[in-house]
Enzyme design. Structure first.
Site, PDB file in Angstrom:
ATOM      1  NE  ARG A 100       0.163   1.323   3.475  1.00  0.00           N
ATOM      2  CZ  ARG A 100       1.107   2.217   3.674  1.00  0.00           C
ATOM      3  NH1 ARG A 100       2.374   1.861   3.663  1.00  0.00           N
ATOM      4  NH2 ARG A 100       0.824   3.475   3.883  1.00  0.00           N
ATOM      5  N   GLY A 101       0.273   2.373  -0.199  1.00  0.00           N
ATOM      6  CA  GLY A 101       1.028   3.582  -0.465  1.00  0.00           C
ATOM      7  C   GLY A 101       1.015   3.824  -1.956  1.00  0.00           C
ATOM      8  CB  ALA A 102      -0.080   6.746  -3.967  1.00  0.00           C
TER       9      ALA A 102
ATOM     10  NE  ARG B 273      -6.773   0.492  -1.921  1.00  0.00           N
ATOM     11  CZ  ARG B 273      -5.882   0.869  -1.004  1.00  0.00           C
ATOM     12  NH1 ARG B 273      -4.756   0.211  -0.867  1.00  0.00           N
ATOM     13  NH2 ARG B 273      -6.122   1.904  -0.222  1.00  0.00           N
TER      14      ARG B 273
ATOM     15  CD  GLN C 164      -3.355   2.473   7.127  1.00  0.00           C
ATOM     16  OE1 GLN C 164      -3.896   2.914   8.147  1.00  0.00           O
ATOM     17  NE2 GLN C 164      -3.993   2.407   5.965  1.00  0.00           N
TER      18      GLN C 164
ATOM     19  CG  ASP D 157      -3.336   7.500  -1.266  1.00  0.00           C
ATOM     20  OD1 ASP D 157      -3.044   6.341  -1.591  1.00  0.00           O
ATOM     21  OD2 ASP D 157      -3.212   7.932  -0.111  1.00  0.00           O
TER      22      ASP D 157
ATOM     23  CG  ASN E  25      -2.846  11.389   3.071  1.00  0.00           C
ATOM     24  OD1 ASN E  25      -2.282  10.530   2.390  1.00  0.00           O
ATOM     25  ND2 ASN E  25      -2.501  11.629   4.324  1.00  0.00           N
ATOM     26  CE  LYS E  26      -5.206   5.308   4.392  1.00  0.00           C
ATOM     27  NZ  LYS E  26      -5.941   4.299   3.600  1.00  0.00           N
TER      28      LYS E  26
END
Length: 367
Positions: free
Chosen positions: A54-56, A91, A201, A242, A252-253
């Site tokens: 995960r992580g763009a 995603r 995370q 992201d 973002n998150k």
């Protein structure tokens, strides 16, 4: 970056067959360090959708190798389109996924089929190497911001949200790259790490990698950031993203927006670190144009951790009959962003500044 003194990237080709992919399974951190082998398109797609990676930036790099693995199995046009479609569906929010797949498709679609696999692997490797160089440049530009606050030996306290470190990219990270460079330069830097519910995370990943590198940090609950800002305990906020619109809105998150509001209310600079591949030049309004991924309710209703007896357990934390909603991201309006830290420098979060920083991308979109 290093894990207990050994250098790692977050993904690499298997040392024995040189065509399958090795990753760090982030769903097992910090309890275990497992490095599964991905040998099929479906395995790569599952690794992305289930958030083993995960992580763009890392999602994009992993998807590029997913295309390469698919081309090794079948270099036909049908297989290429199937790979692109399958990976694109994993995603919906991170724009780097679409960016990497479009790049792979552009390189491969008119390429001779017998040479597609070799070309695909080479292009995926190039995407990874470019990501490392890009994140290193982001780190250097962000380091200047930290240095400017480290006057007279003062400790610099930085708040971050979610994980935008080296395990969210191929190496270095985005938001954490300046922090690693500051630490390595001998600057007294300390990081407040939001736990980042519901998948934690921050508590599980950011704390893990900062600790492995020796960076001082403190894990806090998501709702403590505003309190610390009010009391002068935080000097600046740096987060990743992201997707960023061409007008500077930042996706973002979930929970990032609230940190930006608190930072603005307390006069604390709020920076977003990102590679240019995270900018979506096709949209301007993040609130209406960015799809927000809704993940499973079980991520909210349950939690996994290490029990006191050492075992790993998943427990339910809400009443059995209570429903839960789980939007994975939120949008921070550009007006709340102090600056965007990119590989080319730091710019304001607005259309004119982004266009001036990356004129070639705006030209491509216009064409």
């Amino acid at each position: 970056m290093k894990i207990d003194g050994t250098a790692f990237r977050s993904l690499w080709l298997d040392e024995t067959d040189h065509w399958s992919l090795r990753i760090i399974d982030q769903t097992k951190l910090p309890w275990a360090l497992e490095m599964p082998r991905l040998a099929t398109l479906d395995e790569v797609a599952h690794a992305i959708s289930a958030m083993l990676v995960r992580g763009a930036p890392l999602i994009g790099a992993t998807a590029a190798y997913g295309v390469a693995i698919a081309m090794r199995a079948d270099p036909s046009d049908h297989a290429l389109q199937h790979a692109i479609t399958t990976l694109a569906a994993t995603r919906p929010t991170a724009i780097n996924l679409r960016w990497a797949l479009q790049r792979m498709q552009g390189v491969l679609q008119d390429h001779p089929k017998p040479e597609r696999a070799e070309t695909a692997y080479a292009e995926a490797a190039a995407i990874c190497d470019e990501d490392v160089a890009t994140n290193r440049a982001i780190g250097k530009h962000g380091l200047a911001l930290i240095k400017s606050r480290a006057t007279a030996g003062k400790r610099v306290n930085i708040l971050t949200h979610c994980n935008a470190g080296w395990i969210a990219t191929v190496d270095w990270g985005t938001a954490l790259a300046p922090i690693y460079m500051a630490h390595d330069a001998g600057i007294d830097v300390h990081v407040y790490v939001d736990e980042t519910r519901p998948r934690n995370q921050g508590a599980s990943l950011t704390a893990w990698e900062l600790g492995k590198h020796g960076v001082k940090h403190t894990v806090i609950v998501d709702n403590a950031g505003g309190h610390l800002m009010q009391r002068g305990a935080i000097d600046m906020v740096i987060v990743g993203t992201d997707r960023v619109t061409n007008a500077g809105d930042v996706c973002n998150k979930i929970g990032t927006y609230l940190k930006a509001l608190a930072a603005r209310d307390n006069g604390i600079p709020f920076y977003v670190a990102l590679p240019s591949s995270t900018i979506d030049w096709t949209i301007a309004d993040g609130l209406t144009d960015i799809p927000i991924e809704e993940r499973a309710a079980t991520e909210v209703t349950t939690m996994t951790g290490r029990a006191l007896d050492g075992s790993i357990a998943t427990i339910r934390i809400v009443p059995k009959d209570s429903p839960a909603a789980n939007p994975a991201f939120d949008v921070t309006p550009a007006r709340l962003v102090s600056g965007l830290i990119t590989e080319r420098g730091i710019c304001a979060a607005d259309a004119a500044s982004l266009a001036a920083m990356f004129p070639e991308y705006r030209t491509q979109e216009a064409a």
